[in-house]
Design an enzyme around this catalytic site. Sequence first.
Site, short mmCIF file in Angstrom:
data_model
loop_
_atom_site.label_atom_id
_atom_site.label_comp_id
_atom_site.label_asym_id
_atom_site.label_seq_id
_atom_site.Cartn_x
_atom_site.Cartn_y
_atom_site.Cartn_z
N GLU A 52 -59.96 -6.92 20.29
CA GLU A 52 -58.49 -7.71 20.30
C GLU A 52 -57.41 -7.13 19.32
OE1 GLU A 52 -57.74 -9.87 22.53
OE2 GLU A 52 -59.47 -10.23 23.43
N CYS A 56 -50.87 -9.94 38.59
CA CYS A 56 -49.56 -10.49 38.36
C CYS A 56 -48.62 -9.66 37.18
CB CYS A 56 -49.61 -12.08 37.93
SG CYS A 56 -48.19 -13.10 37.67
N CYS A 79 -53.44 -12.27 45.13
CA CYS A 79 -53.59 -13.24 44.18
C CYS A 79 -54.55 -14.38 44.10
CB CYS A 79 -52.26 -13.70 43.57
SG CYS A 79 -52.38 -15.07 42.13
N CYS A 138 -49.10 -21.24 42.85
CA CYS A 138 -47.92 -20.89 42.01
C CYS A 138 -46.58 -21.10 42.70
CB CYS A 138 -47.97 -19.09 42.53
SG CYS A 138 -46.56 -18.22 41.61
FE1 SF4 Z 1 -48.18 -13.99 39.92
FE2 SF4 Z 1 -47.85 -16.15 41.43
FE3 SF4 Z 1 -47.83 -13.82 42.60
FE4 SF4 Z 1 -50.14 -14.88 41.66
S1 SF4 Z 1 -48.72 -15.61 43.12
S2 SF4 Z 1 -49.26 -12.65 41.50
S3 SF4 Z 1 -49.35 -15.76 39.84
S4 SF4 Z 1 -46.29 -14.37 40.98
#
Ligand code: SF4
Length: 514
Positions: free
Chosen positions: A99, A255, A265, A271
Amino acid sequence: MSQLRAAAAAAAGGLRRSGGRAAPPARRSRKGASPRKAAAPAPAPPPARHLFSDPAEIEALRRDLLAWYDKCKRDLPWRTRAATEPDADRRAYAVWVSEIMLQQTQVATVIDYYNRWMQKWPTLQALAQASLEEVNELWAGLGYYSRGKRLQEAARKVVSELAGQMPRTAEDLQKLLPGVGQYTAGAIASISYGQATGVVDGNVIRVLCRLRCIGADSSSPAVIDWLWDMANALVDRSRPGDFNQALMELGATVCVPKAPLCGECPVKQHCRARLRVEKELAFASQKLFGKATPVPDVEDCGAGGCPLCPPAAEPWDSSLGVTNFPRKAAKKQPRVARTATCVLERRGCHGDHEYLIVQRPSSGLLAGLWEFPSLPLAQDLQEEKQKEALADHLQAWMGQPVVAGDLQLIGEVVHIFSHIHQTYVVYSLSLDRDVTLDPASSPSRWVTEEEFHASAVSTAMKKVLKACEKQRGKGSSPGQGSKRKRGAKAQGTGSTSPGTQLSLHAFLRPPTAP
Ligand code: SF4
């Protein structure tokens, strides 16, 4: 308790109310946002569109994210150690090192450093016994050098004051270990001990801001506060370490800042930034066919009233899509600095090139690292003046005359530190004899090229040497200097005739008295 905090607590299954672990006391991001002052009035609660208030949605998000992580996570050495090391102290140490190294540094860069570090110092005890010079040598090139120093100081503290046992909660890690902030404490505690505590770093900020359309300045303490609450509410209770890593992994691989892969995603259905883009597209398509109807639920909450919406002066920009989020206040411009640096060179007893390096002070920028003799310059200083200033500096330092005209300008090397735009004006000076350095000045030593690269030198200094070697290689093979320069020098000294193959020592005349 604000609405968001209430919602967060409710979403967490009443964790706080039922006497579970409290959230970390300070609201502080990896970048060190300040905690909210106790006396400050509570900010206006944000509307529901910025919250995770539905427990079923939170469960679904956890499930979707973890399933994706199990399938797609990168195979990284610290993850292997965290998953296979049975000893809690060793496990926490392995996570801690990763980290600290990963702060402000790319995963691909860290892997090799991490493996070498863990091979050399596999335990806290081993690290506590290392010298700072060894730590700096291994850290050389990774940047932000105080991280290695603080890591070692903290390891020494664990060994000497805590009987070699790592603190077992995020709160104690942050309280007891120097250099461990809220983010690092949360990461160690969740990944190593399974403590259900969230983390907020740059990747998490980006993902959460997009998931919930948070367009207020994401570096402000108030927004960081909301994000910590959200991260603590969302973290999976049975797999907190994996959940936190999954959220960060999503930000690092899907993202991403500029061209997020929304189609791939795993949490796209949760989202709201994506939802807004989809609605805008649907609206545009309806308009094309003459069926446009008002787009519901895609506007900001209201000019000026919402603490998490974009400021009224910077509304949603359709051309940016989901990358409208997150937003940050404009970055302060880095300070511009110029430094003259001199690659002092001689032939060693085995015929190799040797370079003089000196150690920087033990505090401040690049503390304790080694560099070529250097001198900060005033801006807009003409080249002749630069040379004179550098010659004076070298002369005072070496205790013998240095002629400005003997300094050969190599060129400029630019290196960007986090807050400094640094230009090194590089000179070289070749000596054919040793110099006696003032023992009262900084520690110094002659090193071969190999030793130089194994020393605790910054990336900037490696660039300086590279520029110097490139210049030397332009006109001749190593060790022979440039033909043009040799000719020029030879004519100046009258020691050889033009076109004669010169020895290095004929070229490298000693400094003459002013
Ligand atoms: Fe990011 Fe939303 Fe796109 Fe997923 S859907 S990559 S969380 S902007």
